[in-house]
Write a protein that holds these residues in place. Structure first.
Motif, mmCIF file in Angstrom:
data_model
loop_
_atom_site.group_PDB
_atom_site.id
_atom_site.type_symbol
_atom_site.label_atom_id
_atom_site.label_comp_id
_atom_site.label_asym_id
_atom_site.label_seq_id
_atom_site.Cartn_x
_atom_site.Cartn_y
_atom_site.Cartn_z
ATOM 1 N N GLY A 42 10.175 3.579 7.034
ATOM 2 C CA GLY A 42 8.840 3.770 7.602
ATOM 3 C C GLY A 42 8.279 2.512 8.224
ATOM 4 O O GLY A 42 7.261 2.555 8.909
ATOM 5 N N ARG A 91 0.833 -1.216 0.000
ATOM 6 C CA ARG A 91 0.000 0.000 0.000
ATOM 7 C C ARG A 91 0.860 1.255 0.000
ATOM 8 O O ARG A 91 0.632 2.194 -0.760
ATOM 9 C CB ARG A 91 -0.919 0.007 1.239
ATOM 10 C CG ARG A 91 -2.083 -0.948 1.146
ATOM 11 C CD ARG A 91 -2.789 -1.071 2.501
ATOM 12 N NE ARG A 91 -2.014 -1.906 3.393
ATOM 13 C CZ ARG A 91 -2.233 -3.209 3.573
ATOM 14 N NH1 ARG A 91 -3.224 -3.793 2.970
ATOM 15 N NH2 ARG A 91 -1.477 -3.928 4.376
ATOM 16 N N MET A 92 1.897 1.271 0.852
ATOM 17 C CA MET A 92 2.743 2.473 0.929
ATOM 18 C C MET A 92 3.632 2.607 -0.303
ATOM 19 O O MET A 92 3.919 3.713 -0.752
ATOM 20 C CB MET A 92 3.592 2.451 2.211
ATOM 21 C CG MET A 92 2.863 2.931 3.440
ATOM 22 S SD MET A 92 2.130 4.562 3.241
ATOM 23 C CE MET A 92 3.564 5.562 2.902
ATOM 24 N N PHE A 114 5.351 9.441 9.190
ATOM 25 C CA PHE A 114 6.001 10.509 8.420
ATOM 26 C C PHE A 114 5.073 11.677 8.110
ATOM 27 O O PHE A 114 5.457 12.576 7.374
ATOM 28 C CB PHE A 114 6.595 9.934 7.120
ATOM 29 C CG PHE A 114 7.948 9.324 7.331
ATOM 30 C CD1 PHE A 114 9.088 10.115 7.328
ATOM 31 C CD2 PHE A 114 8.091 7.968 7.574
ATOM 32 C CE1 PHE A 114 10.343 9.567 7.551
ATOM 33 C CE2 PHE A 114 9.338 7.405 7.804
ATOM 34 C CZ PHE A 114 10.468 8.207 7.784
ATOM 35 N N THR A 140 7.275 -0.464 10.565
ATOM 36 C CA THR A 140 7.084 -0.518 12.020
ATOM 37 C C THR A 140 7.064 -1.984 12.463
ATOM 38 O O THR A 140 7.093 -2.884 11.630
ATOM 39 C CB THR A 140 5.759 0.159 12.428
ATOM 40 O OG1 THR A 140 4.674 -0.534 11.788
ATOM 41 C CG2 THR A 140 5.731 1.623 12.032
#
Ligand code: NAD
Length: 273
Positions: A97, A13-14, A124, A99
């Motif tokens: 990014g 998705r990112m 972010f 996690t």
């Protein structure tokens, strides 16, 4: 010349949101889109996969084949660790990014910051980083007298809980109050009976639907309460922040020519907060 940015975890998705942010950026360009070697996306056009039309950039299955000035990685802990050491060996800065690292993984990751500039943030977006400052202020003013509870909601596919952002918010509050988060955090209250213990910070997690990311911290005192909330409605908020961090790491974001030395940075450094 635009800064060349490679993206790992591109199929996620990112990854797609990062492609969009990079296409919109004048200062940066997507130079390599990387997925896991066994992915069916290898060879497909990065733009087509991200819904941006043909970019003439085939997706690759390995960082070895990528040309870049800085890497942006939003993938999964094991992949991020490998990608960070790849960057450290080649003297390339990295924005992370991902996690969900455990303590030992985080320690290994941050060791790479001895060799390269590494920007790691659980969130972010500009708004969340502003919230970190607001939380510090609220904790200073109300933290000793209020019960502190944090509620977060995310889409049904999210794998880690509580979210990295929720944990960062808890850390900001705990640091401000001189407490150790690992000793005062309460993750859900199953099996607990009796009154709420003072000095704890409660975390509640909601998972479902397509929620991009909601966080609310409540400071509950006698007679009044303060709530600090952030709601992300688009992954572009994270992606734009990550691109800003990537530019900052190569000396394009802050004062002209000021390229950060090897070290561990976060989004607050990028924003100058
Ligand atoms: P996702 O599951 O949609 O995408 C992750 C991608 O990483 C997938 O394409 C997957 O194939 C790839 N991947 C996983 N393991 C891999 C491996 N071993 N080798 C190569 N590729 C691998 O997840 P997402 O929603 O895009 O989020 C990715 C990460 O970013 C998560 O950790 C999430 O919590 C985090 N996140 C951070 C922020 C922030 O602002 N810091 C914002 C959103 C999401």
């Amino acid at each position: 010349m635009a800064v060349k940015v490679a993206v790992t975890g591109f199929g996620g998705r990112m990854g797609r949101a990062l492609a969009q942010a990079l296409v919109q950026s004048e200062a940066a360009e997507l130079s390599a889109a990387i997925v896991r070697p066994d992915s069916s996306l290898v060879g497909a056009d990065a733009g087509e996969v991200a819904g941006l039309g043909n970019l003439g950039l085939p997706i690759v299955g390995s960082l070895e084949k990528a040309e870049f000035d800085v890497l942006i990685d939003f993938s999964a802990p094991a992949a991020t660790l490998a990608n960070a050491s790849f960057c450290a060996e080649r003297d390339k800065p990295i924005v992370i990014g991902t996690t969900g690292f455990d303590g030992e993984e985080k320690e290994r990751l941050l060791k790479e910051a001895d060799r390269i500039p590494l920007c790691l943030a659980s969130n972010f977006s500009t708004g969340v980083n502003l919230c970190f400052q607001l939380l510090q202020m609220a904790a200073r003013v109300m933290g000793e007298d209020a019960d502190i509870e944090l509620v977060e909601a995310h889409h049904r596919h999210k794998v880690d809980a509580p979210s990295g952002t929720a944990l960062s918010m808890g850390e900001v509050i705990a640091d401000t109050l001189g407490r150790d988060l690992s000793k005062v955090a309460v993750y859900g209250r199953e099996g607990q009976t009796g009154a709420r213990e003072r000095d704890t910070i409660g975390f509640a997690t909601v998972r479902g639907g397509d929620v991009v990311g909601d966080h609310t911290v409540m400071f509950l005192a006698d007679g009044e309460r303060v709530e600090i909330s952030h709601r992300a409605s688009s992954r572009l908020s994270f992606a734009r922040g990550a691109v800003r961090a990537a530019l900052w790491l190569v000396g394009e974001g802050g004062e002209v020519g000021e390229k950060p030395a090897p070290g561990h940075y976060d989004m607050r450094d990028v924003l100058g907060l």
